[in-house]
Design an enzyme around this catalytic site. Sequence first.
Site, mmCIF file in Angstrom:
data_model
loop_
_atom_site.group_PDB
_atom_site.id
_atom_site.type_symbol
_atom_site.label_atom_id
_atom_site.label_comp_id
_atom_site.label_asym_id
_atom_site.label_seq_id
_atom_site.Cartn_x
_atom_site.Cartn_y
_atom_site.Cartn_z
ATOM 1 C CG HIS A 29 -1.860 -1.176 1.246
ATOM 2 N ND1 HIS A 29 -2.057 -1.990 2.328
ATOM 3 C CD2 HIS A 29 -2.645 -1.660 0.246
ATOM 4 C CE1 HIS A 29 -2.945 -2.935 2.013
ATOM 5 N NE2 HIS A 29 -3.310 -2.760 0.752
ATOM 6 C CD GLU A 32 -0.131 0.284 4.513
ATOM 7 O OE1 GLU A 32 -1.347 0.113 4.563
ATOM 8 O OE2 GLU A 32 0.686 -0.652 4.487
ATOM 9 C CG HIS A 124 0.896 -4.002 5.215
ATOM 10 N ND1 HIS A 124 0.053 -3.670 4.197
ATOM 11 C CD2 HIS A 124 1.544 -5.133 4.816
ATOM 12 C CE1 HIS A 124 0.169 -4.541 3.217
ATOM 13 N NE2 HIS A 124 1.069 -5.451 3.563
ATOM 14 C CD GLU A 187 -1.265 -3.911 9.325
ATOM 15 O OE1 GLU A 187 -0.806 -2.744 9.222
ATOM 16 O OE2 GLU A 187 -1.939 -4.453 8.434
HETATM 17 ZN ZN LIG Z 1 -1.261 -2.060 4.207
#
Ligand SMILES: [Zn+2]
Length: 314
Positions: A29, A32, A124, A187
């Site tokens: 993404h 990020e 992420h 994350e």
């Molecule tokens: Zn992500």
Amino acid sequence: MEEWCEQVYYFPGQTRSAGAGIMVSCGIHGDETGPIDACAALLHRLRKHRVQLPRPLLLIFGNPAAIAHRQRFVDFNLNRLFGAAQVGSPREDSIEARRARQLEQACARFAQQCQGIDWHLDLHSTIKPSLIQRFALLPVTRREYRRPWAAALGQAGVGALVRQTQRAHTFSQFSHDRFDADSFTLECGSHATDKSTDTALAQWLQGLVEASTGAVGDVARLPEYPMVEHQMTEHQMTEYRVAEAIVRRTEQFRFLIEESEPNFSEHPAGTAFYCDGVEPGEGVFRLPGPRYSLFLNSQVALGQRAGLLLERLQ
Ligand SMILES: [Zn+2]
């Protein structure tokens, strides 16, 4: 170092028989920025000092087109396009679908060149803050992972492990299924996380790739992760499993709880959680047991995941 395709960097191991490789990816993404900056710092260091890594490394910046514009994606969410031929779908011509195929080929080349992929960290950051700031998602798996990962993740301040129960076409699910890698979606904090933690993340990654010899137990000797507010130990890592995936079916979909709540917010059994139907009051979903919310987002496209409901395992 070789650049195999746009922003995919291969670093050979010290010896020809350095063993299975490790993969670190970020920017699947494009907005990020924390993990992207941390990986850029790692790349800079490895290039500048010509660091000889004990094991082969593939360092991947997932979605260069989206990263350039600091946006989540250009056409489609790249992390739903791995391991799935979307033949005949309009997605197949999208920037992200072509990139997914390119990354899959790079992974296959890497696996062939260095006798397999031992582990894969896909980094992420979350859109909204989380009560547990840093956490790891495990793809659907039928086996236990080879290494005692809890200690290494604990050093990175990872406070929760979320076991997925439904296959999604994510990068970490793909690398696990296709190459039998120990794969995680990690994350690393929210988009609003303090910049100093990116430096800490870069240092942790550096320790991970530079110290990883492949010997059993080497992950236990990683350097400490310096700037985490609440240093976790493996005993403090809470485990969850995905009990329900919330899929948006209609334009009328909405949450009946406060959507902006942080990830891992707790809700008792019986809570009216969302409704998804044309008529008012239609399609109300009530929690069958105590649940913790994750990734709530009512604005996803129809048929896409609007959130996860977690059950605590211990
Ligand atoms: Zn992500």
